[in-house]
Write a protein that holds these residues in place. Structure first.
Motif, mmCIF file in Angstrom:
data_model
loop_
_atom_site.group_PDB
_atom_site.id
_atom_site.type_symbol
_atom_site.label_atom_id
_atom_site.label_comp_id
_atom_site.label_asym_id
_atom_site.label_seq_id
_atom_site.Cartn_x
_atom_site.Cartn_y
_atom_site.Cartn_z
ATOM 1 N N MET A 176 0.882 -1.168 -0.077
ATOM 2 C CA MET A 176 0.107 0.101 0.009
ATOM 3 C C MET A 176 0.939 1.498 -0.028
ATOM 4 O O MET A 176 2.072 0.923 0.419
ATOM 5 N N GLU A 177 0.456 2.201 -0.297
ATOM 6 C CA GLU A 177 1.063 3.661 -0.429
ATOM 7 C C GLU A 177 1.396 4.099 1.097
ATOM 8 O O GLU A 177 0.583 3.434 1.971
ATOM 9 N N LEU A 178 2.644 4.514 1.197
ATOM 10 C CA LEU A 178 3.174 4.873 2.676
ATOM 11 C C LEU A 178 2.008 5.670 3.514
ATOM 12 O O LEU A 178 1.611 5.375 4.433
ATOM 13 N N ASP A 179 1.392 6.592 2.775
ATOM 14 C CA ASP A 179 0.389 7.443 3.479
ATOM 15 C C ASP A 179 -0.912 6.645 3.789
ATOM 16 O O ASP A 179 -1.617 7.306 4.618
ATOM 17 N N SER A 180 -0.986 5.479 3.218
ATOM 18 C CA SER A 180 -2.145 4.753 3.813
ATOM 19 C C SER A 180 -1.988 3.963 5.012
ATOM 20 O O SER A 180 -3.102 3.675 5.698
ATOM 21 N N VAL A 181 -0.796 4.014 5.611
ATOM 22 C CA VAL A 181 -0.577 3.553 6.997
ATOM 23 C C VAL A 181 -0.743 4.412 7.973
ATOM 24 O O VAL A 181 -0.306 5.548 7.975
ATOM 25 N N ARG A 182 -1.583 4.181 9.051
ATOM 26 C CA ARG A 182 -2.161 5.125 10.138
ATOM 27 C C ARG A 182 -1.248 4.907 11.279
ATOM 28 O O ARG A 182 -1.453 3.683 11.681
ATOM 29 N N LEU A 183 -0.714 5.844 11.829
ATOM 30 C CA LEU A 183 0.216 5.812 13.103
ATOM 31 C C LEU A 183 -0.711 6.363 14.300
ATOM 32 O O LEU A 183 -1.010 7.370 14.155
ATOM 33 N N VAL A 184 -0.588 5.630 15.327
ATOM 34 C CA VAL A 184 -1.390 6.097 16.676
ATOM 35 C C VAL A 184 -0.156 5.945 17.584
ATOM 36 O O VAL A 184 0.347 5.005 17.796
ATOM 37 N N PHE A 185 -0.133 7.079 18.429
ATOM 38 C CA PHE A 185 0.684 7.168 19.446
ATOM 39 C C PHE A 185 0.018 7.080 20.780
ATOM 40 O O PHE A 185 -1.142 7.679 21.171
ATOM 41 N N SER A 186 0.685 6.039 21.608
ATOM 42 C CA SER A 186 -0.134 5.717 23.063
ATOM 43 C C SER A 186 0.722 6.150 24.317
ATOM 44 O O SER A 186 1.832 5.719 24.065
ATOM 45 N N ASP A 187 0.378 6.867 25.127
ATOM 46 C CA ASP A 187 0.919 7.200 26.239
ATOM 47 C C ASP A 187 0.955 6.108 27.423
ATOM 48 O O ASP A 187 1.582 6.093 28.404
ATOM 49 N N GLU A 188 0.023 5.068 27.053
ATOM 50 C CA GLU A 188 0.079 3.903 27.788
ATOM 51 C C GLU A 188 1.362 3.097 28.043
ATOM 52 O O GLU A 188 2.040 3.093 27.010
ATOM 53 N N VAL A 189 1.831 2.665 29.210
ATOM 54 C CA VAL A 189 2.807 1.847 29.264
ATOM 55 C C VAL A 189 2.355 0.324 29.444
ATOM 56 O O VAL A 189 2.183 -0.221 30.466
ATOM 57 N N ALA A 200 5.780 15.666 -3.418
ATOM 58 C CA ALA A 200 4.715 16.270 -3.742
ATOM 59 C C ALA A 200 4.324 16.308 -5.176
ATOM 60 O O ALA A 200 3.352 16.405 -5.737
ATOM 61 N N GLN A 201 5.414 16.478 -5.961
ATOM 62 C CA GLN A 201 5.413 16.497 -7.525
ATOM 63 C C GLN A 201 5.286 15.016 -8.136
ATOM 64 O O GLN A 201 4.927 14.956 -9.383
ATOM 65 N N GLY A 202 5.354 13.899 -7.361
ATOM 66 C CA GLY A 202 5.156 12.460 -7.657
ATOM 67 C C GLY A 202 6.310 12.007 -8.392
ATOM 68 O O GLY A 202 6.003 10.989 -8.940
ATOM 69 N N SER A 203 7.354 12.623 -7.968
ATOM 70 C CA SER A 203 8.654 11.858 -8.718
ATOM 71 C C SER A 203 9.497 11.177 -7.499
ATOM 72 O O SER A 203 10.435 10.733 -7.740
ATOM 73 N N PHE A 204 8.837 11.217 -6.253
ATOM 74 C CA PHE A 204 9.359 10.256 -5.237
ATOM 75 C C PHE A 204 8.182 9.552 -4.626
ATOM 76 O O PHE A 204 7.503 10.220 -3.824
ATOM 77 N N ARG A 205 8.189 8.459 -4.966
ATOM 78 C CA ARG A 205 6.996 7.511 -4.524
ATOM 79 C C ARG A 205 7.304 6.505 -3.459
ATOM 80 O O ARG A 205 8.462 5.889 -3.658
ATOM 81 N N LEU A 206 6.431 6.177 -2.463
ATOM 82 C CA LEU A 206 6.718 5.163 -1.497
ATOM 83 C C LEU A 206 5.744 4.310 -1.111
ATOM 84 O O LEU A 206 4.343 4.854 -1.197
ATOM 85 N N TRP A 207 6.050 2.946 -0.822
ATOM 86 C CA TRP A 207 4.907 2.104 -0.666
ATOM 87 C C TRP A 207 5.500 1.229 0.956
ATOM 88 O O TRP A 207 6.624 1.185 1.049
#
Length: 319
Positions: free
Chosen positions: A1-14, A228-235
Motif C-alpha cells: 500500500m502507499e506509505l500515506d495509507s498506513v495510520r500511526l497512533v501514539f499511545s501514552d500507555e505503558v 509532492a510532485q510525484g517523482s518520489f513515491r513510497l510503498w
C-alpha cells in the motif's frame, strides 16, 4: 500500500514488559569471572563497535490490518530490544552447533521457547525499524537499486551483511517530548536516514536547539517537494520478523525518477557511518534485475532478500 495509507497512533500507555528468561547460558564472562549483566554491555566491552547507543525508540504495541494498516506505538529503548534479539540468535547458533548443524529441539532453546509467539507484542518487545529499498527509475528501463554492506567494526548488529538502503531504527531524534511527537512519522524517519546514509550528513540526534523543521530545512525540503510532485513515491509492504534474531522490521520501497534521483543524491557517498555502498560496473548502484537479485542472495539479510523478491514481483506496479 502507499506509505500515506498506513495510520500511526501514539499511545501514552505503558504496556507491561515481558518477563525475561535467564540468559546465563548465552552471556560471556567478564574479566572478574562473573557473567555480563546484559548483551549490550558485553558488546560494548568486547566488540567495541563505533555505533552503540541506547536511544529512545518507538515500541509497537498493536497492529490493526483492516482496510488500512494501523500501527500503535509507545516507547522503548534500543538496548531493551537488542538485549533479547542477540541472545536469542546466539542461543540458536549454540544449539545448532551442538546438534551437528541440524534443527535443535525446543528444550535447547529456552529463550525462544519462553517468547512463544514472536508476532505477539505482549510476549516480545518489538521496535520495528524501517528498511527502504530505493529504486532509481530510468526512462530507458535501466532501473537500478542501492545496496549497503554493513561494517561489523562500526555497527552492533548485522555486520558483514548486505541490506537495502536506507535502513534504520524507528526513533525520535531525541528524548525531548517535542521531538517524540514531531518525529513520529514513517516519512520523516525515512528522510533522516536518507540524509545520514546517502548524503553522509551528521546523525540527527537532538543536538540542535529545537525540533527539525522538515518543511524548511534541507535536504528534507527538497525530499518533500519531490514527493509532492510525484517523482518520489513510497510503498509500505507491512511488517516482517527476522527468523534468527526475531527482530521486527517495516519494509518499504521508494521509487525515484532518474533525473530527480541524480539531483537529490548528487553527493551520494561511497562510505558512511555504518558501512559502504555496493556497486556494479563502476557505479554506486545495482541493476534491478532477477539475475542480480539471485547472485546477491548469499550476501543479503533475510529481510532485504524478501523485500527485493517482493519488489521484483510487483515491478509493474512500482515502476
Amino acid at each position: 500500500m502507499e506509505l500515506d495509507s498506513v495510520r500511526l497512533v501514539f499511545s501514552d500507555e505503558v504496556p507491561t514488559r515481558p518477563r525475561p528468561a535467564p540468559m546465563d547460558h548465552v552471556l560471556p564472562l567478564a574479566a572478574h569471572g562473573k557473567r555480563y549483566s546484559s548483551y549490550a554491555r558485553a558488546v560494548r566491552d568486547l566488540v567495541r563497535p563505533r555505533l552503540l547507543e541506547n536511544r529512545l525508540s518507538y515500541r509497537l504495541i498493536d497492529v490493526s490490518a483492516g482496510e488500512h494498516l494501523a500501527l500503535t506505538f509507545g516507547t522503548t529503548t534500543f538496548f531493551e530490544v537488542f538485549d533479547v534479539k542477540q541472545p536469542v540468535a546466539h542461543e540458536f547458533k549454540a544449539a545448532w552447533l551442538a546438534s551437528d548443524r541440524s534443527i535443535p529441539a525446543w528444550d535447547a532453546l529456552p529463550l525462544r521457547s519462553q517468547i512463544g509467539d514472536p508476532f505477539d507484542p505482549t510476549r516480545l518487545v518489538l521496535s520495528p525499524g524501517i528498511s527502504t529499498l530505493t529504486i532509481r527509475k530510468d526512462l530507458r528501463g535501466d532501473h537500478r537499486f542501492v545496496l549497503h554492506e554493513r561494517d561489523g567494526g562500526k555497527v552492533a548488529d548485522g555486520g558483514g551483511l548486505c541490506h537495502v538502503m536506507p535502513a534504520g531504527e524507528f526513533q525520535p531524534s531525541s528524548v525531548s517530548p517535542v521531538d517524540l511527537r514531531n518525529d513520529f512519522s514513517l516519512w520523516r524517519n525515512i528522510m533522516r536516514e536518507y540524509s545520514e546514509e546517502f548524503l553522509g550528513d551528521p546523525e540527527h540526534d537532538g543536538g540542535a536547539s529545537g525540533p527539525i523543521d522538515y518543511a524548511a530545512e534541507e535536504p528534507f525540503r527538497s525530499f518533500g517537494q519531490a514527493r509532492a510532485q510525484g517523482s518520489f513515491r513510497l510503498w509500505h509492504y507491512g511488517l516482517v520478523t527476522e527468523p534468527l534474531e526475531l527482530g521486527a522490521a517495516q519494509l518499504t520501497v521508494a521509487v525515484v525518477d532518474g533525473d530527480v534521483f541524480d539531483d537529490l543524491f548528487a553527493k551520494l557517498v561511497q562510505t558512511n557511518d555504518e558501512g559502504h555502498i555496493v556497486g556494479a560496473g563502476g557505479r554506486r548502484d545495482i541493476p534491478f534485475t532477477a539475475d542480480a537479485i539471485d547472485r546477491l542472495e548469499p550476501r543479503l539479510s533475510a529481510s532485504a532478500l524478501t523485500l527485493l523478491r517482493l519488489a521484483w514481483r510487483d515491478r509493474g506496479q512500482l515502476l
